[in-house]
Write an enzyme that holds these catalytic residues in place. Structure first.
Site, PDB file in Angstrom:
ATOM      1  N   GLU A   1       0.081  -0.132  -2.688  1.00 20.67           N
ATOM      2  CA  GLU A   1       1.091  -1.203  -2.594  1.00 20.67           C
ATOM      3  C   GLU A   1       2.496  -0.739  -2.948  1.00 20.67           C
ATOM      4  OE1 GLU A   1      -1.880  -1.527  -4.016  1.00 20.67           O
ATOM      5  OE2 GLU A   1      -2.884  -3.300  -3.217  1.00 20.67           O
TER       6      GLU A   1
ATOM      7  N   PHE B   1     -10.896 -12.979 -12.326  1.00 19.04           N
ATOM      8  CA  PHE B   1     -10.935 -11.681 -11.668  1.00 19.04           C
ATOM      9  C   PHE B   1      -9.671 -11.469 -10.832  1.00 19.04           C
ATOM     10  CE2 PHE B   1     -12.152  -9.067  -7.924  1.00 19.04           C
ATOM     11  CZ  PHE B   1     -12.320  -7.871  -8.606  1.00 19.04           C
ATOM     12  N   GLN B   2      -9.051 -10.330 -11.023  1.00 18.78           N
ATOM     13  CA  GLN B   2      -7.801  -9.977 -10.335  1.00 18.78           C
ATOM     14  C   GLN B   2      -6.695 -11.013 -10.525  1.00 18.78           C
ATOM     15  OE1 GLN B   2      -8.704  -8.643  -6.257  1.00 18.78           O
ATOM     16  NE2 GLN B   2      -8.947  -6.579  -7.054  1.00 18.78           N
TER      17      GLN B   2
ATOM     18  N   LYS C   1      -4.890 -18.943  -3.867  1.00 21.47           N
ATOM     19  CA  LYS C   1      -5.774 -18.951  -2.701  1.00 21.47           C
ATOM     20  C   LYS C   1      -6.065 -20.362  -2.194  1.00 21.47           C
ATOM     21  CE  LYS C   1      -9.905 -16.658  -0.974  1.00 21.47           C
ATOM     22  NZ  LYS C   1     -11.029 -15.744  -1.289  1.00 21.47           N
TER      23      LYS C   1
ATOM     24  N   MET D   1      14.830  18.657 -12.120  1.00 20.27           N
ATOM     25  CA  MET D   1      15.894  17.980 -12.857  1.00 20.27           C
ATOM     26  C   MET D   1      15.547  17.899 -14.350  1.00 20.27           C
ATOM     27  SD  MET D   1      18.861  16.785 -12.679  1.00 20.27           S
ATOM     28  CE  MET D   1      19.551  15.999 -11.213  1.00 20.27           C
TER      29      MET D   1
END
Lengths: 173, 554
Positions: free
Chosen positions: B49, B111-112, B161, B469
């Site tokens: 993502e 969940f999630q 949802k 760097m």
């Protein structure tokens, strides 16, 4: 210098978290914050007391303005305003002290709102100075518990900080 | 007829002329993915993502349109956060749609489940949790409006949802009503006149141009201003590309790794016009030593940027294009011959330089060579670190939106996914991702996305087997006590490219690179060039901590 801000916000869930989060992540300190609905139920009003110099306040103001839920900010510090805070104090009060405490309550125009076996619960409203003085005078008796609402404030006279009064202002140009 | 909120969401995106969504599906966002069956909007499946957010960001910066991401709840949402913060810091317009667990489960550690509106509060321009199905169309409308107007930025919409599955009567609003959001575009007339007066009084004016010039499409106004008053133009990292790199008034980048002549010009100028820039610490270094002789005119659309870091003498809140456009008619042509001569002298006296000794491949040489052959139309996308600074120093652009890089956040891993977004946004332009060996390995799974989308990226890995760097910082500030900067195992990047269907090459000498470049830059194939460069090179000039920009070393 201490500043009193009247902040009108949309009454959306999470708006308090947005304002509080902004203060903490930008390193601004809040002295007190009180929030509740206004005459328009879709709008809430926050009274925020912050301490800092003019430049600091300018940033507080501008960053608050960037929050989409903030409708209007008025720094009323320099105007004439009425401010009030409500405080509840539960103080030790056995039979021998009650009369003395009730006398103080009278002098400060406070009110006794609950009587316990060994305590009195007192309600007082007023500005910060009056409340501090009252607290000091009760301290020798033993304060068991104290709760303050935080300051709310309103401009004196016909001036107002309400939504209809003007557009979002204060964008320093 | 009633449709589901998920379907309504897709209709909203169509109304907003969204062409591409970068996303990754999962349980909580399934209803929306199901609705994607019935649309012409293209969905690009990324491999992580973070890649979706950076790709949408690259797409947005190249096209000027809003980049859109779609991911699931929980980890799908948290993986976006770096990309959101990156877009926030560089003011890129994104709308991010995340799935959320059903409203009945919100707050139960389901969940999630993760509080993504809470998590992204400090890194979004605004965000929404959709609770009332009927609100969805107006929320999407507001999200696109917020993301793309004023100072652009990312806006997140969290969609539970059950809300996505609820049915509503769909109507897309035509207007938005947000009493707390009214960006100022037009500069205050009195301020504009005052600015013109200050500019006309100055003898040594200079311009400090930032990303706001690109965002406002104000390159034309900028060039006109510079030429009218004979003011040299110094750029922030975000501002590169807004002024032609071959122009005599071009100063390149200023600040910490800026050119000596840009920093010197800003130090000597008597009037500094800051346009769409925010006086970042990497530009200003020490506040008291920044443009000490100048009256500063600060033009920015975000009032909060004015006076935040540096006090300006004349602030103008507004859109850079509109404000410059308003100032220009008040100006008369000025030659400032002595000042222009001084600038020419500075450029001659303090050119960018590096030591091309021996046969090793110098990273600066790689940049010069790519620059020479890339063509005017090419888009260079960099990652973060030494190669980024060399690209900023040695490359020249004639068009805005040709140099895409992670500035404010400095997020390693940005390059490859952002290049994917850039190529999808500008399919006819050559896209050249330039990335370190460290940064590539942060998001190299997106090579899969690039292959799947058949994108002929010309990837250059500036490979010094170091986190260069950080190594440089340890050299300067920690007495060369190097810790955790040697990458002791690297894959063969050329072979890695080939696994993903690219042409893979390794070069370690100037002659090899010179021979290879003309062929690969013009071919239609995706290419990975593993450039083994001298690992001892430092990015110079460099302003050390606590010094003024005029006191750079190297």
């Amino acid at each position: 210098m201490t500043h009193t801000l009247a902040v009108l916000v949309e009454n959306n869930p999470g708006v308090l978290a947005r304002v509080a989060g902004l203060f903490s992540r930008r390193g601004f300190n809040i002295d007190s914050l009180a929030v509740g609905r206004t005459e328009d139920p879709s709008v809430s009003r926050m009274t925020i007391v912050v301490e800092g110099d003019d430049r600091y306040l300018e940033q507080v103001n501008k960053q608050l303005h960037k929050l989409v839920d903030v409708i209007k900010i008025s720094d009323i510090t320099r105007d004439a305003y009425v401010d009030r805070e409500l405080v509840l104090i539960k103080v030790h009060a056995d039979a021998s002290k009650r009369a003395e405490i009730m006398q103080l309550v009278d002098i400060f125009r406070a009110r006794i709102v609950d009587v316990g076996l060994k305590t009195l619960t007192v309600e007082i409203t007023g500005n910060e100075g009056k409340i501090d003085a009252f607290e000091d005078s009760l301290r020798p008796f033993g304060i068991k518990e104290l709760v303050r609402t935080g300051k709310i404030a309103m401009l004196r006279g016909t001036k107002s900080s309400s939504k209809n009064n003007s557009q979002k202002e204060g964008d320093v140009n | 007829m009633k449709i589901t909120v998920a379907e309504a969401l897709i209709r909203c995106l169509e109304q907003e002329n969204v062409e591409i969504i970068f996303g990754y599906p999962g349980g909580a966002i399934l209803p929306v993915y199901d609705a994607l069956n019935n649309t012409t909007i293209k969905h690009v499946l990324v491999r992580h993502e973070q890649g979706a957010a950076h790709a949408a960001d690259g797409y947005a910066r190249v096209t000027g349109k809003v980049g859109v991401c779609l991911t699931t709840s929980g980890p799908g949402a948290t993986n976006l956060v770096t990309g959101i913060a990156n877009a926030y810091m560089d003011s890129a317009p994104l709308v991010l749609i995340t799935g959320q667990v059903a409203t009945s489960l919100v707050g139960t550690d389901a969940f999630q489940e993760v509080d993504i509106t809470g998590i992204t509060l400090p890194v979004t321009k605004h965000n929404y949790l959709v609770k009332d199905p009927k609100q969805l169309p107006s929320i999407v409308k507001k999200a696109f409006h917020l993301a793309s107007t004023g100072r652009p930025g990312p806006v997140l919409i969290d969609l539970p949802k059950d809300v996505a599955q609820a049915k509503i009567e769909f109507k897309y609003p035509k207007t938005v009503n947000m009493p707390g959001y009214k960006p100022t575009y037009k500069g205050h007339a009195a301020m504009v006149q005052q600015a013109a007066k200050i500019i006309m009084e100055s003898e040594r004016p200079a311009i400090y141009a930032g990303g706001g010039v690109r965002i406002a499409d104000a390159a034309g106004e900028l060039q006109k201003l510079a030429e009218t008053i004979s003011a040299p133009v110094a750029h922030t990292l975000m501002g590169l590309g807004c002024f032609p790199g071959d122009h005599p008034l071009f100063l390149g980048m200023l600040g910490l790794h800026g050119t000596r002549y840009a920093n010197q010009a800003v130090t000597e100028c008597d009037c500094l016009i800051a346009a769409g820039a925010r006086f970042d610490d990497r530009v200003v270094t020490k506040i008291s030593g920044f443009a000490p002789k100048a009256r500063i005119i600060h033009i920015d659309i975000d009032p909060a940027e004015i006076g935040k870091n540096v006090r300006s003498h004349l602030p103008i809140v507004g859109d850079v294009k509109s404000v410059l456009g308003a100032i220009l008619p008040h100006l008369k042509k000025k030659d400032n011959a002595r000042w222009v001569e001084r600038i020419r002298q500075l450029k001659e006296e303090y050119p960018l330089r590096y030591n091309q000794g021996g046969d090793s491949l110098k990273p600066q040489f790689v940049m010069e060579k790519i620059n020479e052959l890339k063509g005017e139309d090419a888009i260079v996308v960099t990652d973060v670190g030494q190669h980024q600074m060399w690209a900023a120093q040695y490359m020249r652009f004639s068009e805005p939106r040709s140099f895409i890089t992670s500035g404010g956040l400095g997020a390693m891993g940005f390059c490859l996914p952002a290049a994917i977004g850039a190529k999808l946004g500008a399919p006819d332009r050559t896209v050249i991702p330039i990335v370190g060996d460290g940064g590539l390995q942060m998001t190299m799974q997106e090579l899969g996305t690039a292959a799947e989308q058949k994108l002929p990226l010309k990837v250059f890995v500036i490979n010094n087997s170091r986190l260069g760097m950080v190594r440089q910082l340890q050299e300067f500030y920690h007495d060369k006590r190097y810790v955790a900067v040697d990458i002791q195992f690297n894959p063969d990047f050329a072979a890695l490219g080939r696994i993903y269907g690219m042409e893979g090459y390794t070069v370690d000498s100037p002659s090899q690179l010179t021979e290879l470049l003309p062929r690969i830059l013009t071919s239609a194939a995706p290419v990975m060039v593993n450039c083994i460069v001298d690992h001892c090179e430092n990015v110079l000039p460099m302003v050390l901590n606590g010094s003024n920009i005029s006191e750079a070393i190297g």
